[in-house]
Design a protein around this motif. Sequence first.
Motif, PDB file in Angstrom:
ATOM      1  N   LYS A 119       0.825  -1.210   0.000  1.00 16.72           N
ATOM      2  CA  LYS A 119       0.000   0.000   0.000  1.00 16.72           C
ATOM      3  C   LYS A 119       0.860   1.261   0.000  1.00 16.72           C
ATOM      4  N   ALA A 120       1.988   1.204   0.695  1.00 15.03           N
ATOM      5  CA  ALA A 120       2.894   2.359   0.714  1.00 15.03           C
ATOM      6  C   ALA A 120       3.458   2.617  -0.680  1.00 15.03           C
ATOM      7  N   ILE A 121       3.818   1.546  -1.382  1.00 10.39           N
ATOM      8  CA  ILE A 121       4.355   1.682  -2.738  1.00 10.39           C
ATOM      9  C   ILE A 121       3.295   2.254  -3.680  1.00 10.39           C
ATOM     10  N   ALA A 122       2.063   1.764  -3.532  1.00 11.13           N
ATOM     11  CA  ALA A 122       0.984   2.174  -4.432  1.00 11.13           C
ATOM     12  C   ALA A 122       0.340   3.497  -4.037  1.00 11.13           C
ATOM     13  N   GLY A 123       0.726   4.056  -2.877  1.00  7.68           N
ATOM     14  CA  GLY A 123       0.125   5.297  -2.420  1.00  7.68           C
ATOM     15  C   GLY A 123      -1.290   5.124  -1.913  1.00  7.68           C
ATOM     16  N   LEU A 124      -1.579   3.973  -1.318  1.00  8.65           N
ATOM     17  CA  LEU A 124      -2.932   3.659  -0.868  1.00  8.65           C
ATOM     18  C   LEU A 124      -3.019   3.484   0.644  1.00  8.65           C
ATOM     19  N   LEU A 125      -2.114   4.084   1.382  1.00 11.69           N
ATOM     20  CA  LEU A 125      -2.144   3.974   2.837  1.00 11.69           C
ATOM     21  C   LEU A 125      -3.366   4.683   3.410  1.00 11.69           C
ATOM     22  N   ASP A 126      -3.893   4.139   4.498  1.00 14.31           N
ATOM     23  CA  ASP A 126      -5.000   4.796   5.203  1.00 14.31           C
ATOM     24  C   ASP A 126      -4.524   6.112   5.797  1.00 14.31           C
ATOM     25  N   SER A 127      -5.481   6.927   6.216  1.00 13.49           N
ATOM     26  CA  SER A 127      -5.143   8.265   6.711  1.00 13.49           C
ATOM     27  C   SER A 127      -4.292   8.240   7.973  1.00 13.49           C
ATOM     28  N   VAL A 128      -4.341   7.136   8.736  1.00 17.59           N
ATOM     29  CA  VAL A 128      -3.560   7.055   9.970  1.00 17.59           C
ATOM     30  C   VAL A 128      -2.127   6.606   9.727  1.00 17.59           C
ATOM     31  N   ALA A 129      -1.806   6.245   8.480  1.00 21.20           N
ATOM     32  CA  ALA A 129      -0.466   5.746   8.151  1.00 21.20           C
ATOM     33  C   ALA A 129       0.224   6.691   7.184  1.00 21.20           C
ATOM     34  N   HIS A 130       1.556   6.702   7.241  1.00 17.56           N
ATOM     35  CA  HIS A 130       2.315   7.509   6.283  1.00 17.56           C
ATOM     36  C   HIS A 130       3.713   6.928   6.109  1.00 17.56           C
ATOM     37  N   VAL A 131       4.297   7.221   4.941  1.00 19.73           N
ATOM     38  CA  VAL A 131       5.669   6.801   4.676  1.00 19.73           C
ATOM     39  C   VAL A 131       6.601   7.738   5.439  1.00 19.73           C
ATOM     40  N   ALA A 132       7.396   7.172   6.342  1.00 22.32           N
ATOM     41  CA  ALA A 132       8.283   7.966   7.182  1.00 22.32           C
ATOM     42  C   ALA A 132       9.686   8.099   6.604  1.00 22.32           C
ATOM     43  N   GLY A 133      10.004   7.309   5.587  1.00 22.05           N
ATOM     44  CA  GLY A 133      11.338   7.382   5.003  1.00 22.05           C
ATOM     45  C   GLY A 133      11.526   6.320   3.944  1.00 22.05           C
TER      46      GLY A 133
END
Length: 363
Positions: free
Chosen positions: A64-78
């Motif tokens: 999901k991080a690769i595809a840009g589909l993370l939920d609003s509570v998640a984010h790519v930190a690095g």
Amino acid sequence: MSQSTIEKSASTATPVLEVKNLDVDIRTPRGVVRVVSQVGFTARAGRTLALLGESGCGKSMTAKAIAGLLDSVAHVAGGEAILQGQDLNQMSDKQRRAVAGPGLGMVFQDALTALNPVYTIGTQLGEAFRIHRGMNKKQAKAQAIDLMRRVGIPEPETRVNSYPHQFSGGMRQRILIAMAVALSPRLLIADEPTTALDVTVQAQIMDLLAKLREEADMAVVLITHDLAVVAEESDDVCVMYAGNVVEQGTVEQVFANPTHPYTKGLLDSVPTDAHRGTELSSIPGSPPELSKIPAGCVYQERCPFAAQKCRDERPALRTTADGQQAACHFPLTSLAASIENPGGTQQSDNTTRTGAHVLSEGA
């Protein structure tokens, strides 16, 4: 695994996706929790890379991080997710939408949830052509019919006007695959694509994915916890545990000679003819809570070889042999040469046995 795929070795296949030091955090009532930590792997054209591990190990979160589909509570930190020279993590939402389809396609595990129940299949399949190719409704519908025929849906001229609930689970999964490959993406991410399907349909879906991969020379990232699927359908494997990569290499390397104790534990837990008449092995304990990951090795609490160094220091992912990598201070290849069990036989007797049987017996 097809002959053409075997001939396309990991060293000669073109890198399509390179993930480097990927970190993902989620916000919880108890604070921020890191659910994916320093994950890295490479998916290559014409090859299938399996992300393997228990439920909750971070496989789907990575995808999901690769595809840009993370939920609003998640984010790519690095970290980086480089798709054909472009870092997806540095793109705006608009840029990501432009890449989705021609660059990256994704197959979700629950087709009935992923498909919109109030629109016909033809409308949903044709959307990509209308948005990315500027086609009108008639042209998009013709493309949708062609896609349905391509993925093996009978009578596509009629079924194109049907709704998701009017298809079987296997047919819905084929429709999701058709949507994902509509614009011939260079990368396809398949997240547990055979969940809840019977064995015969599972085999059909995996055969379809393999066929489409070879036709378009796509890179495929397959997310699964099924060792048999990995052994039969994948070329490379990346084993994850508690949000970390603990081992990776080709399927032949990892299954025939697992060097991380967790990988060996997974392979030992598979029923095979070699285990007939004996008690099936299991990995003791449970994965750690992601909010309570130990300071040293993430696997230390369940590892039979854990030492003080494992508790004090997080092992880096190091190359052990022929490009195979493991995040372990004491990989099994070195333990085999130095550790003897109480019965007097060397640990190496059990180190490589199970993986070879899994491959030869089809798991």
